[in-house]
Design an enzyme around this catalytic site. Structure first.
Site, PDB file in Angstrom:
ATOM      1  CG  ASN A  99      -0.447  -0.303   2.510  1.00  0.00           C
ATOM      2  OD1 ASN A  99       0.551  -1.006   2.639  1.00  0.00           O
ATOM      3  ND2 ASN A  99      -1.066   0.231   3.538  1.00  0.00           N
ATOM      4  CB  ILE A 100       1.668   3.623  -2.352  1.00  0.00           C
ATOM      5  CG1 ILE A 100       2.519   2.392  -2.725  1.00  0.00           C
ATOM      6  CG2 ILE A 100       2.468   4.913  -2.518  1.00  0.00           C
ATOM      7  CD1 ILE A 100       2.824   2.273  -4.207  1.00  0.00           C
ATOM      8  CD  GLU A 101      -1.260   4.852   4.567  1.00  0.00           C
ATOM      9  OE1 GLU A 101      -0.747   5.708   5.317  1.00  0.00           O
ATOM     10  OE2 GLU A 101      -1.962   3.899   4.987  1.00  0.00           O
ATOM     11  CD  GLU A 118      -5.579  -5.719  -1.306  1.00  0.00           C
ATOM     12  OE1 GLU A 118      -4.945  -4.647  -1.178  1.00  0.00           O
ATOM     13  OE2 GLU A 118      -6.418  -6.109  -0.476  1.00  0.00           O
ATOM     14  CB  CYS A 134     -10.866  -1.987   0.414  1.00  0.00           C
ATOM     15  SG  CYS A 134     -10.223  -1.294  -1.128  1.00  0.00           S
TER      16      CYS A 134
HETATM   17  N1  THU Z   1      -5.262  -1.319   2.566  1.00  0.00           N
HETATM   18  C1  THU Z   1      -4.721  -2.156   1.636  1.00  0.00           C
HETATM   19  O1  THU Z   1      -3.620  -1.912   1.128  1.00  0.00           O
HETATM   20  N2  THU Z   1      -5.415  -3.258   1.290  1.00  0.00           N
HETATM   21  C2  THU Z   1      -6.575  -3.665   1.863  1.00  0.00           C
HETATM   22  O2  THU Z   1      -7.096  -4.705   1.524  1.00  0.00           O
HETATM   23  C3  THU Z   1      -7.199  -2.833   2.893  1.00  0.00           C
HETATM   24  C4  THU Z   1      -6.556  -1.514   3.149  1.00  0.00           C
HETATM   25  C5  THU Z   1      -4.473  -0.165   3.006  1.00  0.00           C
HETATM   26  C6  THU Z   1      -4.963   1.179   2.589  1.00  0.00           C
HETATM   27  C7  THU Z   1      -4.350   2.066   3.656  1.00  0.00           C
HETATM   28  O3  THU Z   1      -3.012   2.385   3.296  1.00  0.00           O
HETATM   29  C8  THU Z   1      -4.315   1.189   4.886  1.00  0.00           C
HETATM   30  O4  THU Z   1      -4.437  -0.149   4.404  1.00  0.00           O
HETATM   31  C9  THU Z   1      -5.405   1.480   5.885  1.00  0.00           C
HETATM   32  O5  THU Z   1      -6.646   1.449   5.307  1.00  0.00           O
END
Ligand code: THU
Length: 130
Positions: free
Chosen positions: A43-45, A56, A87
């Site tokens: 994940n990349i915020e 994903e 999600c």
């Molecule tokens: N996130 C994912 O990368 N995949 C998921 O299936 C659920 C949520 C990440 C998004 C965000 O960076 C962090 O988790 C919190 O929601």
């Protein structure tokens, strides 16, 4: 089970690459392209939270950028109590590039494993071109 173990290893390695200054919640994923190659994703915020890319989608988009058209399996992992699940946005993206019966592994870092399919994650998905 060789595929499962390899996917878990790739996704676990991705946990260290997650960019999460806001949530501090690391997620790793691994997607198998039709070529057989495995693509990792984290994940990349972003300071604009909504622009965040989930692990994903990073894995799938990396595969697409590398030339894959379709994927056969995906695994997601995180430091959760139970198996982590994608999600809603990721479920829609998964539906775009995987067959409905493709296997999706939901795991954590403590040995939890749940197995489902694309149709199981998002029944009745919107698929305009299919
Ligand atoms: N996130 C994912 O990368 N995949 C998921 O299936 C659920 C949520 C990440 C998004 C965000 O960076 C962090 O988790 C919190 O929601």
């Amino acid at each position: 089970m060789a595929e499962l173990e390899e996917l878990l290893q790739v996704a676990t390695d991705m946990l260290d690459r997650a960019y999460t200054p806001y949530s501090h919640f690391h997620v790793g994923a691994a997607a198998v392209g039709a070529s057989g190659k495995i693509y990792g994703g984290c994940n990349i915020e972003n300071a604009a939270y909504g622009v965040t890319n989930c692990a994903e989608r990073t894995a799938i988009f990396s595969g697409i950028a590398a030339g894959e058209k379709r994927f056969t399996a995906l695994l997601v992992t995180g430091n959760t109590e139970g198996a982590i699940a994608p999600c809603g946005s990721c479920r829609q993206v998964i539906s775009e590039f995987f067959d409905q019966d493709a296997v999706i592994y939901l795991t954590n870092q403590k040995g939890a494993l749940a197995e489902t399919t694309v149709a199981g994650l998002l029944p009745g998905a919107f698929l305009e071109l299919k």
